[in-house]
Write a protein that holds these residues in place. Structure first.
Motif, PDB file in Angstrom:
ATOM      1  N   ASN A 111       0.830  -1.213   0.000  1.00 35.49           N
ATOM      2  CA  ASN A 111       0.000   0.000   0.000  1.00 35.49           C
ATOM      3  C   ASN A 111       0.860   1.257   0.000  1.00 35.49           C
ATOM      4  O   ASN A 111       0.565   2.239  -0.691  1.00 35.49           O
ATOM      5  CB  ASN A 111      -0.923  -0.001   1.215  1.00 35.49           C
ATOM      6  CG  ASN A 111      -2.010  -1.058   1.100  1.00 35.49           C
ATOM      7  OD1 ASN A 111      -2.339  -1.513   0.007  1.00 35.49           O
ATOM      8  ND2 ASN A 111      -2.570  -1.461   2.231  1.00 35.49           N
ATOM      9  N   ALA A 132       0.935   4.008  -2.762  1.00 35.09           N
ATOM     10  CA  ALA A 132       0.766   5.434  -2.485  1.00 35.09           C
ATOM     11  C   ALA A 132       1.924   6.249  -3.058  1.00 35.09           C
ATOM     12  O   ALA A 132       1.727   7.311  -3.651  1.00 35.09           O
ATOM     13  CB  ALA A 132       0.651   5.654  -0.974  1.00 35.09           C
ATOM     14  N   VAL A 185       1.470   6.389  -6.726  1.00 40.20           N
ATOM     15  CA  VAL A 185       0.454   7.370  -7.085  1.00 40.20           C
ATOM     16  C   VAL A 185       1.032   8.776  -7.006  1.00 40.20           C
ATOM     17  O   VAL A 185       0.770   9.634  -7.864  1.00 40.20           O
ATOM     18  CB  VAL A 185      -0.775   7.220  -6.175  1.00 40.20           C
ATOM     19  CG1 VAL A 185      -1.731   8.401  -6.354  1.00 40.20           C
ATOM     20  CG2 VAL A 185      -1.506   5.924  -6.476  1.00 40.20           C
ATOM     21  N   LYS A 186       1.870   9.025  -5.964  1.00 43.11           N
ATOM     22  CA  LYS A 186       2.516  10.333  -5.861  1.00 43.11           C
ATOM     23  C   LYS A 186       3.452  10.575  -7.041  1.00 43.11           C
ATOM     24  O   LYS A 186       3.488  11.677  -7.599  1.00 43.11           O
ATOM     25  CB  LYS A 186       3.292  10.424  -4.549  1.00 43.11           C
ATOM     26  CG  LYS A 186       2.406  10.494  -3.313  1.00 43.11           C
ATOM     27  CD  LYS A 186       3.257  10.607  -2.057  1.00 43.11           C
ATOM     28  CE  LYS A 186       2.374  10.656  -0.804  1.00 43.11           C
ATOM     29  NZ  LYS A 186       3.189  10.743   0.431  1.00 43.11           N
ATOM     30  N   SER A 216       1.349  11.189 -10.017  1.00 42.82           N
ATOM     31  CA  SER A 216       0.766  12.523  -9.912  1.00 42.82           C
ATOM     32  C   SER A 216       1.806  13.607 -10.178  1.00 42.82           C
ATOM     33  O   SER A 216       1.523  14.613 -10.840  1.00 42.82           O
ATOM     34  CB  SER A 216       0.157  12.700  -8.522  1.00 42.82           C
ATOM     35  OG  SER A 216      -0.410  13.991  -8.387  1.00 42.82           O
ATOM     36  N   GLN A 262      -2.780   6.204 -12.922  1.00 40.98           N
ATOM     37  CA  GLN A 262      -3.086   6.748 -11.594  1.00 40.98           C
ATOM     38  C   GLN A 262      -4.460   6.264 -11.128  1.00 40.98           C
ATOM     39  O   GLN A 262      -4.639   5.929  -9.947  1.00 40.98           O
ATOM     40  CB  GLN A 262      -3.038   8.267 -11.633  1.00 40.98           C
ATOM     41  CG  GLN A 262      -3.260   8.923 -10.281  1.00 40.98           C
ATOM     42  CD  GLN A 262      -3.103  10.429 -10.338  1.00 40.98           C
ATOM     43  OE1 GLN A 262      -2.758  10.969 -11.379  1.00 40.98           O
ATOM     44  NE2 GLN A 262      -3.340  11.090  -9.225  1.00 40.98           N
ATOM     45  N   TYR A 263      -5.408   6.216 -12.032  1.00 40.62           N
ATOM     46  CA  TYR A 263      -6.734   5.719 -11.666  1.00 40.62           C
ATOM     47  C   TYR A 263      -6.667   4.264 -11.206  1.00 40.62           C
ATOM     48  O   TYR A 263      -7.259   3.884 -10.182  1.00 40.62           O
ATOM     49  CB  TYR A 263      -7.676   5.859 -12.858  1.00 40.62           C
ATOM     50  CG  TYR A 263      -9.023   5.201 -12.668  1.00 40.62           C
ATOM     51  CD1 TYR A 263     -10.001   5.795 -11.874  1.00 40.62           C
ATOM     52  CD2 TYR A 263      -9.299   3.973 -13.263  1.00 40.62           C
ATOM     53  CE1 TYR A 263     -11.235   5.181 -11.694  1.00 40.62           C
ATOM     54  CE2 TYR A 263     -10.531   3.352 -13.083  1.00 40.62           C
ATOM     55  CZ  TYR A 263     -11.496   3.958 -12.296  1.00 40.62           C
ATOM     56  OH  TYR A 263     -12.701   3.357 -12.099  1.00 40.62           O
ATOM     57  N   ASP A 272      -3.950   2.618 -10.070  1.00 46.39           N
ATOM     58  CA  ASP A 272      -3.196   2.484  -8.821  1.00 46.39           C
ATOM     59  C   ASP A 272      -3.980   3.014  -7.636  1.00 46.39           C
ATOM     60  O   ASP A 272      -3.915   2.453  -6.530  1.00 46.39           O
ATOM     61  CB  ASP A 272      -1.859   3.219  -8.949  1.00 46.39           C
ATOM     62  CG  ASP A 272      -0.869   2.447  -9.803  1.00 46.39           C
ATOM     63  OD1 ASP A 272      -1.139   1.263 -10.073  1.00 46.39           O
ATOM     64  OD2 ASP A 272       0.153   3.020 -10.205  1.00 46.39           O
ATOM     65  N   GLU A 273      -4.728   4.109  -7.816  1.00 47.23           N
ATOM     66  CA  GLU A 273      -5.583   4.577  -6.728  1.00 47.23           C
ATOM     67  C   GLU A 273      -6.676   3.569  -6.414  1.00 47.23           C
ATOM     68  O   GLU A 273      -7.004   3.345  -5.235  1.00 47.23           O
ATOM     69  CB  GLU A 273      -6.202   5.919  -7.107  1.00 47.23           C
ATOM     70  CG  GLU A 273      -5.224   7.079  -7.069  1.00 47.23           C
ATOM     71  CD  GLU A 273      -5.866   8.381  -7.494  1.00 47.23           C
ATOM     72  OE1 GLU A 273      -7.021   8.325  -7.990  1.00 47.23           O
ATOM     73  OE2 GLU A 273      -5.224   9.442  -7.333  1.00 47.23           O
ATOM     74  N   LYS A 274      -7.218   2.943  -7.443  1.00 49.34           N
ATOM     75  CA  LYS A 274      -8.216   1.903  -7.228  1.00 49.34           C
ATOM     76  C   LYS A 274      -7.602   0.723  -6.482  1.00 49.34           C
ATOM     77  O   LYS A 274      -8.209   0.189  -5.538  1.00 49.34           O
ATOM     78  CB  LYS A 274      -8.778   1.450  -8.574  1.00 49.34           C
ATOM     79  CG  LYS A 274      -9.808   0.350  -8.485  1.00 49.34           C
ATOM     80  CD  LYS A 274     -10.293  -0.045  -9.870  1.00 49.34           C
ATOM     81  CE  LYS A 274     -11.271  -1.208  -9.792  1.00 49.34           C
ATOM     82  NZ  LYS A 274     -11.698  -1.633 -11.142  1.00 49.34           N
ATOM     83  N   TYR A 301      -4.995   0.914  -4.523  1.00 52.57           N
ATOM     84  CA  TYR A 301      -4.649   1.365  -3.175  1.00 52.57           C
ATOM     85  C   TYR A 301      -5.875   1.346  -2.266  1.00 52.57           C
ATOM     86  O   TYR A 301      -5.781   0.997  -1.083  1.00 52.57           O
ATOM     87  CB  TYR A 301      -4.067   2.765  -3.248  1.00 52.57           C
ATOM     88  CG  TYR A 301      -3.762   3.377  -1.909  1.00 52.57           C
ATOM     89  CD1 TYR A 301      -2.656   2.957  -1.173  1.00 52.57           C
ATOM     90  CD2 TYR A 301      -4.580   4.354  -1.366  1.00 52.57           C
ATOM     91  CE1 TYR A 301      -2.377   3.504   0.069  1.00 52.57           C
ATOM     92  CE2 TYR A 301      -4.319   4.905  -0.119  1.00 52.57           C
ATOM     93  CZ  TYR A 301      -3.208   4.484   0.588  1.00 52.57           C
ATOM     94  OH  TYR A 301      -2.943   5.014   1.826  1.00 52.57           O
ATOM     95  N   LYS A 302      -7.037   1.692  -2.796  1.00 54.38           N
ATOM     96  CA  LYS A 302      -8.260   1.730  -2.002  1.00 54.38           C
ATOM     97  C   LYS A 302      -8.954   0.375  -1.941  1.00 54.38           C
ATOM     98  O   LYS A 302      -9.976   0.246  -1.249  1.00 54.38           O
ATOM     99  CB  LYS A 302      -9.222   2.753  -2.596  1.00 54.38           C
ATOM    100  CG  LYS A 302      -8.668   4.177  -2.569  1.00 54.38           C
ATOM    101  CD  LYS A 302      -9.613   5.140  -3.263  1.00 54.38           C
ATOM    102  CE  LYS A 302      -9.024   6.540  -3.292  1.00 54.38           C
ATOM    103  NZ  LYS A 302      -9.905   7.499  -4.019  1.00 54.38           N
TER     104      LYS A 302
END
Length: 456
Positions: free
Chosen positions: A110, A114, A117-118, A121, A232-233, A235-237, A239-240
């Motif tokens: 995780n 994160a 994702v950073k 981003s 990013q979408y 990886d954020e998915k 991550y969550k």
């Protein structure tokens, strides 16, 4: 053991029981190893035996065997319990360790997601910023190209003005058709306009080439930005994503066989796109500045030349007007002289006409005096006077005729001069009309500096 065991001569219940027991002695470790062998031999048929079948005795074990068997079972049981307890403890310990390791691994994953994702981003923001800068630069360069195109169209007007001036000045007459300073300045102005037209075309071609490079870079940046957004979408998915029972499992070899880039190569690829965009943006900025400089100097040079040509035109017009004024003065003097000459001719002719009668009288007197009687033909004073009078009058007539001829020749010369003056005055008037009315009138339609700079 023999494959014919149990023997066919054994009773049915014995055969059923023997067939249901293990075929190997080591499968029943609580029995002595020789038990089955003894049991088996009880049923082996003897050759030529006629005695009835005997059954094994159920009291073949001794008390020591019984105790050993019980001790063996107890030892086996304790060993099994100890082994089971140790295995259960190790398994529970391993379960706890694996749970902790899985939790730590998932927390690390995780954290990595994160961080990823950073990173995405960060690069996505840099890509968006560079895309916005490149889009703004491309828009500015496209606007500059349109200004160049409008300026190139406007350059047709001064070129047309110069060409029409040269065309009209070719219609000058006689000695006014001269390669004067105005002609030289017009030719220089035409060359200057054509030079700037060529420079404009070169700048437009360079702008088109640079715009093509900018659009290619924008497509690459947009594609990279879309990929970053999608990554990013995802990886954020991820991550969550929480642990759920309805998630599918996939083989490891199918999950990582399409990964071909390392984080270093991934970052380097994006950095190369940004670096190329910055390089092309710098080249585009330099091209735009060159075009801006050209648009700045073009109207300045053309208007400077325009003012110089106009000043040359005005000087030429002044010279022609001065020549015309002199011609008009000469024309006036010539006309006046022609009038006086004509009057003189009339006076000479009148004088000649006036001398005719005295000459006729004198000649008639001389002729009559020749008819005197011969003795009276005396060369007297009267005869001398008459002869002198005739000679004097004839001399005067000859001189008057000579003066009349010369005066008539002078009059003819004056008339020819007047004709030349009239021709020259007409030529000067034509030149003044061409330079002052036609050419200067055309040059009043010269485009403004704002139009030559390409502004709408």
């Amino acid at each position: 053991m023999d494959s014919s065991f149990p023997p066919d001569s054994a009773p049915a219940y014995i055969r059923k029981y023997m067939l249901s027991r293990p075929t190997k002695v080591n499968e029943l470790p609580w029995l002595p190893s020789d038990t089955w062998d003894t049991w088996d031999t009880c049923f082996e048929p003897r050759p030529n035996a006629v005695s009835p079948l005997r059954f094994p005795s159920l009291t073949q074990f001794t008390p020591d065997d019984w105790r050993r068997r019980n001790e063996h079972l107890h030892t086996r049981c304790q060993n099994s319990l100890h082994t089971s307890e140790r295995q259960r403890f190790e398994t529970l310990k391993y379960l706890q360790a694996t749970d902790q390791q899985t939790y730590q691994t998932q927390c690390s994953t995780n954290h990595s997601l994160a961080e990823r994702v950073k990173d995405i981003s960060f690069w996505r923001n840099k890509l968006r910023s560079e895309t916005d800068d490149m889009f703004a630069e491309t828009t500015a360069l496209n606007s500059m190209k349109k200004r160049l195109e409008r300026s190139l169209v406007e350059l047709q007007r001064p070129l047309r003005v110069v060409q029409q001036c040269l065309y009209h000045r070719e219609r000058r007459l006689d000695n006014d058709l001269v390669n004067d300073e105005v002609e030289k300045q017009l030719l220089q102005e035409e060359e200057l306009v054509r030079c700037y037209q060529l420079k404009m075309k070169e700048q437009i071609e360079k702008c088109n080439a640079q715009l093509a490079e900018n659009r290619l870079v924008l497509r690459n940046l947009g594609k990279d930005l879309d990929n970053k957004w999608e990554a990013q979408y995802i990886d954020e998915k991820c991550y969550k994503l929480q642990m759920m029972g309805n998630l599918s499992c996939f083989p490891n070899d199918t999950l990582s066989n399409n990964i071909t880039m390392t984080p270093e190569s991934w970052a380097k690829s994006t950095e190369q796109n940004i670096t190329r965009s910055q390089s092309e943006r710098a080249a585009s900025l330099q091209q735009r500045r060159a075009a801006e400089e050209l648009l700045k100097f073009t109207p300045e040079d053309l208007w400077r030349k325009f003012i110089t040509v106009n000043a040359t035109f005005k000087a030429r017009i002044r010279d022609v007007m001065e020549a015309r004024d002199k011609l008009q003065v000469n024309m006036s003097q010539t006309q006046q002289e022609i009038f006086h000459t004509e009057m003189l001719i009339e006076k000479i002719r009148a004088a000649l006409w006036a001398k005719r009668s005295p000459l006729q009288v004198a000649q008639f007197r001389l002729r009559d005096r020749t008819h005197r009687p011969r003795p009276e033909l005396c060369h007297d004073n009267s005869q001398i006077k008459l002869m002198n009078e005739v000679q004097e009058i004839q001399g005067t007539v000859h001189r008057l005729e000579y003066d009349l001829k010369r005066t008539e020749e002078t009059l003819a010369q004056l008339v020819r001069t007047k004709t030349s003056l009239e021709r020259d005055l007409m030529v000067k008037a034509n030149s003044l009309f061409i330079d002052r009315e036609r050419c200067m009138g055309l040059r009043r339609s010269y485009p403004s500096c704002q139009a030559l700079e390409g502004h709408p």
